[in-house]
Write an enzyme that holds these catalytic residues in place. Sequence first.
Site, PDB file in Angstrom:
ATOM      1  N   GLY A   5     -16.884  -0.951   7.469  1.00 20.51           N
ATOM      2  CA  GLY A   5     -17.458   0.349   7.795  1.00 20.51           C
ATOM      3  C   GLY A   5     -18.633   0.712   6.916  1.00 20.51           C
ATOM      4  N   ILE A   6     -18.459   0.628   5.589  1.00 20.29           N
ATOM      5  CA  ILE A   6     -19.566   0.906   4.671  1.00 20.29           C
ATOM      6  C   ILE A   6     -20.578  -0.235   4.701  1.00 20.29           C
ATOM      7  CG2 ILE A   6     -20.181   1.280   2.256  1.00 20.29           C
ATOM      8  CD1 ILE A   6     -17.452   2.539   1.824  1.00 20.29           C
ATOM      9  N   CYS A  23      16.278  -4.806  -0.758  1.00 18.93           N
ATOM     10  CA  CYS A  23      17.516  -4.245  -0.203  1.00 18.93           C
ATOM     11  C   CYS A  23      17.273  -2.908   0.481  1.00 18.93           C
ATOM     12  CB  CYS A  23      18.571  -4.107  -1.295  1.00 18.93           C
ATOM     13  SG  CYS A  23      19.239  -5.704  -1.826  1.00 18.93           S
TER      14      CYS A  23
END
Length: 683
Positions: A32-33, A178
Site C-alpha cells: 500500500g505505501i 492448549c
Amino acid sequence: MSGRAIHARAILGQELYGRLPNTKVLLVGAGGIGCELLKNIVLTGFGDITLLDLDTIDLSNLNRQFLFRKKDVKQSKALVAARTASAFNPNVRITPIHGNIKEPQFDVAWFRGFDIVLNALDNLDARRHVNKMCMAANVPLVESGTAGYLGQVQPILKDRAECFDCVPKPTPKTFPVCTIRSTPSQPIHCIVWAKSYLMPQLFGEDEDSGGELDEAEKQGENAGEIAALRKEAQAFKAVRAALRSAQTGDGASTSSSAAQMVFSKVYHADILNLLSMADMWRSRAPPTPLDFDAIRAGSFVLARPAPNGTASATKGRVNGTSSGSASAERSLNGGGATSSTPATAAGTSGLKDQRALSLQDNLELFISSTERLAARLRAGEDTISFDKDDDDTLDFVTAAANLRSAAYGIPGKSRWEIKEMAGNIIPAIATTNAIIAGLIVLQALHLLRKSYTALRNVHVQFKPSMPLSAIAMCAPNPSCGVCRDTYTEVLCDPARVTLKVLVDGVLGRMGEGEGSEEGPVEVSVYEDKRVLSDPDWDDNDERTLESLSVTRGKFLAIVDEEGDFATIQVAIGALPPNHPEDGPALILPSPLPAPPRREKPRPATPSPPPPAALAGKKRSAPDDEVIEVDAPSAKRARTTADASAGPTPFTPSKKRRLEEDGLIMLESAEENIEEDPDVIEID
C-alpha cells in the site's frame, strides 16, 4: 525540459535536483505505501531505484495498490510495480527484486551501495532487520507505517536520531497450544484453531504434530491435555484418507459423508474426550458436543449456564440469530454452490459477508466448503492452505470457527469479521498511504540535503483540528541494543575461519594472546540469541564459522563481560570475487573497531526514611521505572558434566569480583584457609 522538471528544479534547487538522477535508492516493500512511494520518487526525479518485495499480488490489494490490475493477480509485486511505474518517467532505472530482504546476499556491503533506504514494510521482524542493516552500513533510513486513518514517518540517522529499536515495540500476540486446541475462550482462539490447526490437518501436508506438542510439554503445559491431543492427532489420519479417497457411486454423497466424518470427529468425539478429563473443567464452563443430525433437522439445543447458575437453552443460535436453513450457505456463496460448481465471490447481496450465521447455517457452510476442498484434492491439488481471497478456504474457516465457538459458548463472527481476523488484515486506506508516501519523500529530501535540523517524526492523526503532528528528532536511546553497538565488517571464508581466530582478530589479539588495555578483555560471543562462547566455555573456539551456521549476512555480537565497553557487532561478508585461492581466509577491517566505554550508572543516593505517618503505606512503582533489556545475558550456566571434569576454572576478573563481595574461591576441597572467626566455610 518538461514543465514538470522546471517546477521540480525550482522547488528543490539546482544542486539537489541535479543529484537526484544519480542517487541510489533502496525501496523495501511494494504494498500500500510502497506503490504510492514508488510513484512519488519516480515523478520527483530519483533516477536509480532498487525495489524489493517478497510478496505476490492478491485480489484484495487492488482497492489501494494502484500500480496493479486484475490481470496481475498472483504475479510478483516488485516486478509488476517496476514495469508500471517505469512508464511514468522514461529516464528512471528501476531494478525489481522478487526476494526476501533477509536473504544472505543482501548483506552490509550490499546496503552500503545505496545513498538512502526507504522502508514500506508491514512486518516487524523485517523492519528490525533493515534498521540494523542501515545502522551497520551507516546509511540513512526513512521508516513508515499506517493503520486505518493513522500513520507515521520516522527518519533514522545513525548517532543523530533514535533508531527503530530505540523504543521497544509490542510483540505480536501468541496463544498457548492448549488454549487453542482444548480450552478456547475468545473468538480469535477458535479462528486460529480453524485456520492454523484444523485446515492444515485436513487439507495440508501430512505432518507429524508431535514436535509442537513436545515443545508445549517442555513449556510446562497440562500433561493430560497434551496426551489427549496426541490421541486426537492419530485419529485425523483416517479422516484425511476419507477426504482424498476416490469417489464411488454418487460423488456428492461420498463428499458429504466425509464432511460428516470430519464433523463427528472434531465436534463430537474430540469434545467428549475432553469432557472425560474432569479436572480440566473445575474452573471453566465445559463445552457441549454437537450433534450433526440434530443440527440439520433444526432440533439441536445448546444448554449454557446462565450468570446466576441456572441453565439456559439456545436452539440453533449463533451470533444471537434464530435458527436458519441451508439456503444461508447458498446465499453466502452467490446462489447454491456445490462440489461441481465452486462458489465465487460474486454474491447476490452486497452485505452478505456481514450477516450473522445461525448454527444450522454454519453446518451447511461447513459441509459445502468441505466438499469443495475435497473435490480439489481429488482433482490433483496436493495441499490447500488458507488464503483470505480463496472463497473455499475462507468459507471453511468461517464455518469451522463458528461451530467451535458454539460448542464452547463463545459468540460467533460474520464471514467478513473472520476474514479480517484470519487474514491479519490491518485496516488500510488509500488516502492515508498517499499522505505517508508524500511525507516520506519530504524527509528523504531533508536527509539528502543534510538538513538534519529540519528532520521530523511525523504522525497522521484522526484529529480534524490537527491531522499532522510533527515532532523534533530525539537523540538515540543510550541503552539501545542496536544503534549503540559498535559495528564492523570482516570478509572471510566461513569454511576456513574458526570462531577464536575471528574474535581474536577483531579484538586485536592476533599473536599476543591477551586483549588490549583499551578494549574488552573477557568476552562472550553470540549469534542472534545463541551463545557461542564465554570465558568459562570455549568448546566452539576451534570450530569453523560454517559449522556454527555463521555465514554471509549474519552478525556475531562480542559482548564485554565486565560491561565496561559497548558490544561489537561483527557483520560477516564474502571475500572479494578476485581474491586469490591461496590468499588469507580472513580480511580484518582497518582500523579495528574501538568500542567506546559505557557510562557507569551513578550510585543511587539513599533516600531519607519516610515519615512515621507514612511508614506503613506502600507505593507501587510506576511503569516508566521498568527497563526492558533486549541484549542477551552475558553468562551461561555450566553443566554438571563440566563441573565434574575437574576444579572449577574461575577467570581472574571473576575471582576478583567474588572476593570483592566477600567470597574466597578455593582451587580444591583439600585447600585450607587460616582459622578466622569471620570466615564461614560453604560446601
